[in-house]
Design an enzyme around this catalytic site. Structure first.
Site, PDB file in Angstrom:
ATOM      1  N   ARG A  76       9.837   2.242  15.974  1.00 24.43           N
ATOM      2  CA  ARG A  76       9.503   3.279  14.997  1.00 24.43           C
ATOM      3  C   ARG A  76       9.549   4.670  15.631  1.00 24.43           C
ATOM      4  NH1 ARG A  76       5.528   3.199   9.854  1.00 24.43           N
ATOM      5  NH2 ARG A  76       6.858   1.370   9.520  1.00 24.43           N
ATOM      6  N   HIS A 134      -2.386  -3.543   5.070  1.00 22.47           N
ATOM      7  CA  HIS A 134      -1.311  -3.115   4.169  1.00 22.47           C
ATOM      8  C   HIS A 134      -0.005  -3.883   4.376  1.00 22.47           C
ATOM      9  CE1 HIS A 134       0.194  -0.269   1.271  1.00 22.47           C
ATOM     10  NE2 HIS A 134       1.157   0.163   2.062  1.00 22.47           N
ATOM     11  N   TRP A 135       0.039  -4.751   5.400  1.00 29.00           N
ATOM     12  CA  TRP A 135       1.251  -5.517   5.698  1.00 29.00           C
ATOM     13  C   TRP A 135       0.961  -7.017   5.662  1.00 29.00           C
ATOM     14  CZ3 TRP A 135       5.082  -3.893  10.120  1.00 29.00           C
ATOM     15  CH2 TRP A 135       5.766  -2.723   9.751  1.00 29.00           C
TER      16      TRP A 135
END
Length: 285
Positions: free
Chosen positions: A184, A262-263
């Site tokens: 990332r 959230h994943w």
């Protein structure tokens, strides 16, 4: 665990597809009915490496793509609003000769997939919304996304990229690897990505977001069998938001994962893969 370890034993192609003039990075693997995986805001296709092997083994053709202006996909110079994302995904389907696909959309990807299912029902077989955005406009959450992303992109300090990823997880130590951070960080520091950042974050501006939200009328038009997966500790949306979404989409199924952020597809990959494959086979609707 490495991304490449996750993909061990899977024959895949990582390359680019011309999707309506947009050079689109895609990981393609397997054969059978198409399953298209769409990531979240400032994310990239690596969000799904823990899901690809199980789906390939179950007999599906997997397509994980970087959406416009994300990852290593071209970032045109216009605000990335939901209709633009939908247009790009449809162009990808057309470029690959896919008439109809199953969709897995996480966060922003769920927002895009939901809008696509409402407006283009002929292109969507089954729909899976993983902690999807796009149903509310919470200023605090929008500011958190905007600030954390800008800080990670505008600073060379890789610690800010790690913090941006850790924000997504219930258990960062287990779910955020050094490799994922490095991937990332490299994406965030491409000159093209930095230049496109205002366009990428446009949905964190209230006027844009309100105009593009999934409306009750749009959600009511989603006719594809729909599975909603939500983390009980989702930092970008409380559980009541998931229940409201469930009530708005006719016949949908809601699964809430405990000890999950959230994943869900990444933090609880084994549970998610089993649940999703059962859903694709028609076990839930």
């Amino acid at each position: 665990m490495s991304i490449w370890t996750d993909l061990t034993g899977v024959d895949f192609r990582l390359g680019h597809v011309n999707a309506g003039g947009i050079r689109t990075r895609a990981l393609q693997a397997g054969a059978g009915e198409a399953v298209v995986f769409l990531h979240g805001t400032s994310g990239h296709l690596e969000a799904f490496v823990r899901n690809i092997p199980a789906h390939v083994a179950a007999g599906y053709a997997c397509h994980a793509i970087d959406m416009i202006g994300h990852g290593y996909t071209t970032g045109p110079d216009y605000p990335y609003r939901i209709p633009r994302y939908v247009e790009h995904v449809l162009a990808y389907l057309d470029a690959c000769g896919i008439d109809r696909a199953h969709f897995v959309g996480e966060s922003l990807g769920g927002w895009v997939a939901g809008r696509l299912a409402a407006d283009h029902p002929d292109r969507v077989s089954r729909l899976t919304l993983v902690a999807p955005g796009g149903t509310v406009a919470n200023p605090e959450v929008m500011e958190r996304i905007r600030t954390s992303t800008r800080r990670a992109v505008e600073s060379d300090d890789i610690a800010f990229t790690r913090k941006r990823l850790e924000l997504l997880m219930y258990d960062p130590a287990e779910s955020v690897s050094d490799e994922l951070v490095a991937v990332r960080h490299a994406i965030y520091h491409q000159p093209e990505f930095v230049k496109a950042l205002p366009n990428l974050l446009c949905l964190q501006e209230m006027d844009n977001r309100l105009e593009d939200l999934l409306s009750p009328e749009q959600m009511a038009r989603i006719g594809a069998p729909t599975l909603i997966v939500w983390g009980a500790e989702n930092p970008f949306g409380d559980v009541p938001e998931a229940h409201a979404l469930h009530r708005s989409i006719p016949g949908s199924t809601l699964e809430i994962f405990p000890e999950c952020g959230h994943w869900p597809q990444h933090e609880h990959a084994d549970r998610f893969n089993a649940l999703h494959l059962e859903f694709l086979r028609g076990g839930q609707s």
